[in-house]
Write an enzyme that holds these catalytic residues in place. Structure first.
Site: not given
Length: 397
Positions: A116, A129, A136, A140, A143, A375
């Site tokens: 994305e 962005c 990933c 986290c 997230c 975010c």
């Protein structure tokens, strides 16, 4: 005699032509040599194609009017100038755009991976962005991206292609028309003025490809983005921070979110490997650090978790002496998360403590929440490769 059963053999997919869009100068030179361009012409031809690809954004070889017809035909036979496939394009009520992009399969990948990319327009600038990995590894806890396991690193051209596709879609090439849908776009001549490596993935775990991609993005004879308008955000891969500053020389952002190791271990598990003291020391020694080149510290505001006034004061003490900006980020919710966003009054009191200590402390206005483009909300549906698939892919690379 019993006939042998018929075995259905699946036809192999024809190999896709490689795209020249997103290549470095050296790799473009190799591609032209493979197309039969004589050695003595290579430098000139690289310059020609570089301009057509990165200054004018052409997607057809036939548009390269100062390249000979014979070479154009040869390039057409061997290569393309394609962008990633757009699976979906969503536009928020605030003008934020999110693209779900499908990349070509590589090696023994079972399916084409997806990433994305998000464009955030404001009146005087536009921020893109971009992602550096499919998925990933960092996990986290606050997230959404971290809930998607790592599939693989993005190649240099796949990182650059996100910039080029975004420029296609919003009309950011010379003479191009905008999207014409009435949504907010900057009044500036350039519609993409800033690039942030804050999408999917940890960019410092894909150092070489990200570095090569940002070299292309900042090339003054091509995409021509200022290095002061490129920001790499890391969760704290401490050994690579000084190297990035020395070799890439872009702006740096640190995904901090806590002021003590116990809490940061929970929020950002990478902290168990590189604790806060080591991370802050690397920031103090970041090459080129000055009041003009401040480090941005990102701090997501989580209700009842890290938003007390005591933690605001601890944040000020932790960063004392570092030229810094502190971005307070209201938590952006995603399905099944256990966290809530801090109350607005709490965020304002926290920001007041930081501001009184002399730090610029803007509260980042959430953008694109309605399309999960804010975010910490990015997540594609690409599957994690099995260990055997990952090993096979590395063997075939």
């Amino acid at each position: 005699m019993t006939a042998a059963p018929l075995v259905k053999i699946a036809a192999e997919e024809p190999a896709a032509k490689p795209s020249l869009a997103g290549l470095t100068r050296d790799r473009l030179k190799l591609a032209l040599a493979a197309a039969g361009v004589p050695e003595k012409q290579l430098r000139m031809r690289v310059g020609q194609l570089w301009s057509w690809i990165y200054v004018r954004g052409v997607t057809r070889f036939e548009d390269m009017t100062d390249v000979s017809k014979d070479l154009r035909r040869r390039l057409e036979e061997l290569y393309v100038l394609d962008r990633p496939e757009i699976v979906s394009e969503q536009i928020s009520v605030d003008g934020t755009r999110k693209w779900l992009l499908r990349l070509p399969k590589r090696g023994h990948e079972a399916r084409a991976p997806e990433i994305e990319t998000v464009y955030i327009p404001e009146s005087d600038r536009g921020t893109l962005c971009i992602s550096s990995q499919v998925g990933c590894t960092l996990n986290c806890s606050f997230c959404h991206t971290g809930t998607q396991k790592l599939v693989r690193n993005l190649e240099t051209e796949e990182i650059v292609a996100q910039i080029m596709l975004a420029r296609d879609r919003i009309g950011d090439w010379p003479g191009a028309k905008g999207p014409g849908d009435g949504r907010l776009l900057p009044q500036s001549e350039r519609k993409i003025t800033n690039v942030v490596l804050m999408g999917m993935g940890e960019p410092l775990y894909n150092f070489d490809n990200v570095k090569a991609a940002m070299d292309i993005a900042s090339d003054g004879e091509g995409l021509s983005l200022s290095k002061r308008r490129i920001t790499l955000s890391t969760s704290g891969v401490v050994p690579e921070i000084p190297r990035w500053g020395e070799e890439a020389d872009t702006m740096l952002a640190i995904s901090l979110h806590a002021t003590n190791d116990a809490l940061r271990d929970e929020l950002v598990p990478l902290n168990r490997k590189y604790p806060i003291a080591e991370l802050i020391e690397a920031c103090r020694n970041y090459p080129g650090l000055s009041n003009a080149r401040r480090i941005t510290f990102e701090y997501v505001m989580l209700k009842g978790v890290n938003d007390s006034l005591a933690e605001a004061r601890a944040l000020v003490r932790l960063l004392a002496g570092i030229p810094a900006k502190i971005n307070l980020i209201p938590f952006n919710p995603w399905p099944n998360t256990r966290y809530e966003c801090s109350d607005w009054e709490t965020i304002e009191r926290f920001a007041d403590v930081v501001n009184r200590a002399g730090y610029a402390s803007p509260v980042r206005t959430p953008r694109g929440r309605d399309i999960l483009a804010a975010c910490g909300q990015l997540r594609s549906e690409s599957l994690k490769l099995s260990a055997s698939e990952r090993n096979a892919a590395s063997q075939g690379a």
